[in-house]
Design an enzyme around this catalytic site. Sequence first.
Site, PDB file in Angstrom:
ATOM      1  N   GLU A 220       3.429  -7.010   4.251  1.00 50.03           N
ATOM      2  CA  GLU A 220       3.194  -7.913   3.131  1.00 50.03           C
ATOM      3  C   GLU A 220       2.871  -9.339   3.597  1.00 50.03           C
ATOM      4  O   GLU A 220       3.672 -10.274   3.418  1.00 50.03           O
ATOM      5  CB  GLU A 220       4.378  -7.887   2.161  1.00 50.03           C
TER       6      GLU A 220
ATOM      7  N   GLU B  75       3.568   1.506   0.952  1.00 50.78           N
ATOM      8  CA  GLU B  75       4.983   1.360   0.617  1.00 50.78           C
ATOM      9  C   GLU B  75       5.075   1.276  -0.890  1.00 50.78           C
ATOM     10  O   GLU B  75       4.334   0.522  -1.524  1.00 50.78           O
ATOM     11  CB  GLU B  75       5.581   0.102   1.256  1.00 50.78           C
TER      12      GLU B  75
END
Length: 534
Positions: A214, A333
């Site tokens: 991220e 994810e």
Amino acid sequence: MESAGLLLVLVLVLWNQTTGSGVQLIRDPDRNSSAVELDLSAVIHRVDRRFLSVTIDASLSSEEKFMSLLSSPKIRTLAKALSPCFLRFGGTRQDFMVFSPQRSHQNSGSSEDGSCDQMELPSWLEDKLKKDWTQQQLILIREDLQRKYRRVKFTEYTVDLLNSFSNCSGMDLIFGLNALLRTADNIWNSSNAASLLKYCESRGYRMSWELGNEPNSFQKKAGIRVDGYQLGQDFTCLREMMSRSRLYHDAGLFGPDVGQPRDHRADILEGFLQTGAQAVDACTWHHYYVNGRDTSLEDFLDPKVLDTLALKTKEVLKKVKLVSPDKPVWLGETSSAYGGGAVGLSDTFAAGFMWLDKLGLAARLGLDVVMRQVFIGSGSYHMVDENLDPLPDYWLSVLYKRLVGPEVLKVGFPGVAQRKRVRLYLHCANKKSYRGGAVTLISMNLGQKPASISVPAVVSSNTVEAFVLQSDQPGEEGLYSRLVKLNGDVLKMVDDKTLPDLKGTRLPPAEHLQLPAFSLNFFVFTDAAAAACM
């Protein structure tokens, strides 16, 4: 009507007051009916054979001793039932991990020497680690709330255990590298990764790689901002480093593992694709429906919340296809709620509606892999509990693996108001479990009242196998349960090395099948003779 053509399935919503406790036969259906179209003639998308995959959160290595839990016989038994799949090791703390090899290396779990059965964790040590892990999670939660993360050093021990666990479980390991090791010019410093790759190559560990988790949150969690253009160059550097490796020159590289498109997150993905698209084998992004700290049971059952996945997925697919049309796109994810999950929801029966709908919708929209956060690790969205016992989403995942094949078929539900609470997906059946031509109808009833499906004989033919998942407790309160029933029987492991038989209920053809209230269902039409599935 030919089986290859359009078939009609009548979906009848029965607004009676009973909820039902399993599969029931209804001989006098209500007149309130709606037509559903199934096309068995063509495959609209074919997902990766490891479509349903799982993650191990890097927080497990916050103290390296906890990695030993991967040697638990119970954990390995549970993992084997999910293969084939990818096993991603990563998450927030991967960008604070530094490989610190020890000079004197001892074999700590390599499976190349046939030690899968020899490396079992002693029961007394497993019990101690589980107890300590409960306390460790409190520390991790505090770090997440304060967004103050300490640097974690890991040794060969972590890598050896991950290799052993993945190999012995039949999983393909993806290791997430630290992208926050950077030079004064804000370029990725690859020296630590080079040391790790060198060690893994010396041991013959076959695995794939990621770089960073991220990147849109780097500023928030580490005070470092990396734009997408630079990130793509970092990935290109890693790919060049891999190309010089005897073992990893053809290994998988996946990224950028960016959060779902919003504000500058979209800019990061676009910049990355300009410079890094050719370096990766699949473009990865992350998706969660809601904030785990302020969500509710209503959100977990809300069709509008479930439909948000389609909007975000189409946005990502559009951006990737513009730059690299043939590049696979993965959910690298994903789970129900971000922030570690929703306490009392993400690890209960209620979470299954988000999970099963995500699997159905992701496959239909064209995503190739979906990685579930988390098989084991911190948070509330895990698939096994603190005692390493399987939770409802684990059982749902195993059934999906056994019953659902990679070929996605078209199912239409046009103009039906009731479709908000009854959601359907269609695949060829798993050919390892059923002969060619069989199809699996995935269905869920989000409502508190039963619904009914009427399937004509041309598709049901001779045999229909029903797999109906419900909470072990009736009504809305049962949605908070951590136990699940399959066709009326509560699912539990027989012992640490044995799963129960997950058998369906055989039903007569051309009967009306009930979807009990708050249920997750698989109906396998074993003799459908679907042309697309031959």
